[in-house]
Write a protein that holds these residues in place. Structure first.
Motif, PDB file in Angstrom:
ATOM      1  N   UNK A  86       0.966  -1.349  -0.036  1.00  9.99           N
ATOM      2  CA  UNK A  86       0.120  -0.087   0.016  1.00  9.99           C
ATOM      3  C   UNK A  86       0.734   1.268  -0.119  1.00  9.99           C
ATOM      4  N   UNK A  87       1.921   1.130   0.916  1.00 15.73           N
ATOM      5  CA  UNK A  87       2.720   2.540   0.893  1.00 15.73           C
ATOM      6  C   UNK A  87       3.466   2.794  -0.429  1.00 15.73           C
ATOM      7  N   UNK A  88       4.001   1.514  -1.137  1.00 15.49           N
ATOM      8  CA  UNK A  88       4.649   1.494  -2.478  1.00 15.49           C
ATOM      9  C   UNK A  88       3.485   2.039  -3.515  1.00 15.49           C
ATOM     10  N   UNK A  89       2.452   1.568  -3.436  1.00 20.95           N
ATOM     11  CA  UNK A  89       1.826   2.280  -4.405  1.00 20.95           C
ATOM     12  C   UNK A  89       1.056   3.809  -4.030  1.00 20.95           C
ATOM     13  N   UNK A  90       1.117   4.310  -2.831  1.00 18.37           N
ATOM     14  CA  UNK A  90       1.189   5.587  -2.596  1.00 18.37           C
ATOM     15  C   UNK A  90       2.246   6.670  -3.193  1.00 18.37           C
ATOM     16  N   UNK A  91       3.188   5.725  -2.962  1.00 15.98           N
ATOM     17  CA  UNK A  91       4.582   6.608  -3.417  1.00 15.98           C
ATOM     18  C   UNK A  91       4.666   6.816  -4.988  1.00 15.98           C
ATOM     19  N   UNK A  92       3.892   5.729  -5.861  1.00 14.89           N
ATOM     20  CA  UNK A  92       3.981   5.846  -7.006  1.00 14.89           C
ATOM     21  C   UNK A  92       5.034   6.018  -7.784  1.00 14.89           C
ATOM     22  N   UNK A  94       7.925   2.971  -7.706  1.00 16.00           N
ATOM     23  CA  UNK A  94       8.220   1.523  -8.329  1.00 16.00           C
ATOM     24  C   UNK A  94       6.865   0.950  -8.434  1.00 16.00           C
ATOM     25  N   UNK A  95       6.916  -0.190  -9.227  1.00 15.01           N
ATOM     26  CA  UNK A  95       5.789  -1.103  -9.006  1.00 15.01           C
ATOM     27  C   UNK A  95       5.490  -1.884  -7.620  1.00 15.01           C
ATOM     28  N   UNK A  96       4.309  -1.469  -7.362  1.00 12.39           N
ATOM     29  CA  UNK A  96       4.333  -2.018  -5.813  1.00 12.39           C
ATOM     30  C   UNK A  96       4.209  -3.515  -5.811  1.00 12.39           C
ATOM     31  N   UNK A  97       3.538  -4.321  -6.561  1.00 14.95           N
ATOM     32  CA  UNK A  97       3.697  -5.595  -6.793  1.00 14.95           C
ATOM     33  C   UNK A  97       5.061  -6.371  -6.877  1.00 14.95           C
ATOM     34  N   UNK A  98       5.882  -5.778  -7.873  1.00  9.90           N
ATOM     35  CA  UNK A  98       7.160  -6.403  -8.080  1.00  9.90           C
ATOM     36  C   UNK A  98       7.927  -6.255  -6.941  1.00  9.90           C
ATOM     37  N   UNK A  99       8.051  -5.053  -6.127  1.00  7.48           N
ATOM     38  CA  UNK A  99       8.710  -4.524  -4.974  1.00  7.48           C
ATOM     39  C   UNK A  99       8.355  -5.536  -3.783  1.00  7.48           C
ATOM     40  N   UNK A 179      14.323   3.136   0.096  1.00  9.44           N
ATOM     41  CA  UNK A 179      13.782   3.371  -1.261  1.00  9.44           C
ATOM     42  C   UNK A 179      14.325   2.040  -1.986  1.00  9.44           C
ATOM     43  N   UNK A 180      13.614   1.792  -3.271  1.00 10.41           N
ATOM     44  CA  UNK A 180      14.083   1.172  -4.521  1.00 10.41           C
ATOM     45  C   UNK A 180      13.835  -0.238  -4.107  1.00 10.41           C
ATOM     46  N   UNK A 181      14.268  -1.060  -5.339  1.00 11.75           N
ATOM     47  CA  UNK A 181      14.075  -2.582  -5.224  1.00 11.75           C
ATOM     48  C   UNK A 181      15.068  -3.059  -4.443  1.00 11.75           C
ATOM     49  N   UNK A 182      16.288  -2.799  -4.402  1.00 12.42           N
ATOM     50  CA  UNK A 182      17.299  -3.272  -3.526  1.00 12.42           C
ATOM     51  C   UNK A 182      17.086  -3.090  -2.288  1.00 12.42           C
TER      52      UNK A 182
END
Length: 264
Positions: A86-92, A94-99, A179-182
């Motif tokens: 949910x937080x990743x989606x709000x940040x818009x 990275x892809x929230x599903x992938x992360x 932040x980020x994928x890593x």
């Protein structure tokens, strides 16, 4: 208003994808365990002399442990992963599903390390002749010691500290956000570390009733879920700790009585 509704729908959509994905992983893991995890249990009750493990057998035991950890731990980690989504989606950004899957991968990676350690312990116990075909302790003294030690660990500050991070996704994410994928992978790894610190001695209880005892596996998994999801309830860990200590004391006392009777 329409923008807010669209955002809420997107949030629900991403969380549903991740939730269904985790449910599928857990279902597959439980199916693998119910099917026997690739281990022939037909001669589990027959006494057998310890034999050297082959590399393929060691890999099979590792797979069994890791899949077992996935089946037991992913459900209780779901609130953390879904809040992260949910937080990743709000940040818009990275892809929230992938992360979110990267977060879960980091979480499961630390449990893979725990599974390697469990395999090493199981190998040592097996070679010492202390495990049955069901991978349960054949020594009442060993079983009693595991129960008492697990109970004592439930009462330690380390247990409480690790449990605090597992119980509060908001507290963990606010303190260790990266932040980020890593960053997602590292956060999942860190969260998994706290969960291992919280639950590793509970997993050792599997050596008491049998590593492949599905009822025991389910009971430990349910307890872990309650312990994590019932935030602000330290009484649960304390009650479990006292109960385990008492159970271990009874097992040890009975073992000593049997030993004394046999020596007469």
């Amino acid at each position: 208003m329409s923008g807010t509704s669209a955002l809420e729908q997107a949030l629900r959509h991403d969380r549903l994808i991740v939730a269904f994905g985790m449910a599928a992983v857990v279902a597959f893991a439980w199916g693998y365990l119910v099917a026997g995890a690739g281990i022939d249990m037909s001669m589990a009750d027959m006494p057998m002399d310890p034999e050297p493990w082959s590399p393929s057998q060691a890999m099979l035991i590792f797979a069994m442990w890791w899949v077992m950890m996935i089946a037991m731990m992913v459900p209780s980690a779901a609130p953390m992963v879904l809040l992260f989504t949910a937080i990743k989606r709000r940040q818009a950004i990275e892809n929230p599903v992938f992360t979110s899957w990267l977060f879960l991968a980091g979480y499961l990676l630390i449990w893979a390390g725990f599974s390697l350690a469990a395999v090493a312990v199981q190998w040592a116990l097996d070679q010492a002749g202390l495990l049955s075909g069901m991978m349960a302790s054949t020594s009442s003294i060993l079983a009693g010691i595991i129960l008492v030690a697990a109970g004592l660990y439930q009462l330690t500050p380390v247990k409480r500290a690790c449990l605090r991070y597992c119980q509060s996704p908001v507290f963990f994410l606010s303190r260790y956000w990266q932040p980020g994928a890593m960053g997602a992978l590292r956060m999942g790894f860190r969260h998994g570390t706290y969960c291992v610190g919280c639950c590793w001695f509970l997993m050792a209880l599997l050596f008491v009733a049998g590593v492949m005892n599905l009822v025991w596996i389910a009971a430990v998994a349910i307890y872990v879920a309650f312990e994590k999801l019932l935030a602000r309830s330290p009484w649960l860990s304390r009650i479990a700790g006292v109960g385990l200590i008492l159970a271990g004391g009874v097992v040890l006392a009975r073992s000593l009585v049997v030993t004394d009777s046999a020596s007469l």
